[in-house]
Motif scaffolding. Structure first.
Motif, PDB file in Angstrom:
ATOM      1  N   TYR A   1       4.381 -25.513 -26.869  1.00  0.00           N
ATOM      2  CA  TYR A   1       4.842 -24.946 -28.162  1.00  0.00           C
ATOM      3  C   TYR A   1       3.812 -24.914 -29.270  1.00  0.00           C
ATOM      4  CZ  TYR A   1       9.278 -24.304 -25.869  1.00  0.00           C
ATOM      5  OH  TYR A   1      10.225 -23.732 -25.090  1.00  0.00           O
TER       6      TYR A   1
ATOM      7  N   ALA B   1       4.771 -19.417 -28.297  1.00  0.00           N
ATOM      8  CA  ALA B   1       6.185 -19.540 -28.443  1.00  0.00           C
ATOM      9  C   ALA B   1       7.349 -19.045 -27.237  1.00  0.00           C
ATOM     10  CB  ALA B   1       6.834 -18.521 -29.515  1.00  0.00           C
ATOM     11  N   THR B   2       6.616 -18.362 -26.187  1.00  0.00           N
ATOM     12  CA  THR B   2       7.329 -17.857 -25.113  1.00  0.00           C
ATOM     13  C   THR B   2       6.388 -17.752 -23.888  1.00  0.00           C
ATOM     14  OG1 THR B   2       6.990 -15.410 -25.324  1.00  0.00           O
ATOM     15  CG2 THR B   2       9.140 -16.712 -26.573  1.00  0.00           C
TER      16      THR B   2
END
Length: 188
Positions: free
Chosen positions: A51, A55-56
């Motif tokens: 993180y 973010a993804t």
């Protein structure tokens, strides 16, 4: 200064480990079934490391593919004479074929297509900057050409590359020229 360099090296290593782990998992799993937990466990890093960088999982793949795709477009824009631009793009797509096949199978092709479209937009806006199209025409012609070029290369690559590269180049050049002529003649 040394601490900053060390921190940057650790960050770069974490990104590399995470990318490698995700690409390994994608060989046997669809993107939408892979979790951050699986990736960090395989990578041997913490969730915090993930993180801190992304973010993804989509962001991780974007960070991995974006530089390679952008570099090919920059090669075409800066280093390749006009008569060789399509050849350079053909070589790029031929090298991308196995990844595109995996992307289609594992549900992350939209990332590659988005990056391609973004770069096509930059390419056409740069090469057509002082061209005959109005700003509105250029905006929509670029979207049209980007989608069409991607669709043709995709079909050719995933369809087994049955036609020659020259045939695909000629088709793309003809379509680009014909659509440009239609727009400029319609403006008269």
């Amino acid at each position: 200064m040394a601490a900053t360099n060390h921190a940057q090296a650790i960050k770069k290593d974490s990104q590399t480990y995470l990318t490698t782990a995700l690409l390994q998992l994608l060989k046997t799993h669809d993107l939408d079934t892979i979790t951050v937990t699986q990736v960090v466990k395989r990578a041997g890093v913490s969730r915090m490391a993930f993180y801190r960088n992304f973010a993804t999982l989509d962001d991780l793949l974007t960070a991995y593919f974006a530089p390679a795709i952008a570099a090919r477009f920059q090669d075409v824009l800066q280093h390749v004479p006009a008569n060789q631009k399509l050849l350079a793009m053909g070589q790029f797509f031929s090298e991308l074929a196995p990844t595109l096949r995996l992307a289609e199978q594992r549900g992350f092709e939209s990332i590659i297509q988005r990056l391609f479209n973004d770069n096509m937009t930059t390419y056409y806006q740069t090469t057509m900057e002082n061209g005959p199209l109005t700003a509105v025409q250029l905006k929509y012609w670029t979207k049209f050409m980007s989608a069409g070029v991607y669709a043709i290369w995709r079909e050719w690559l995933l369809g087994g590359q049955l036609e020659s590269l020259t045939t695909i180049h000629e088709l793309l050049a003809t379509l680009q020229t014909a659509t440009m002529q239609a727009l400029t003649q319609g403006a008269d």
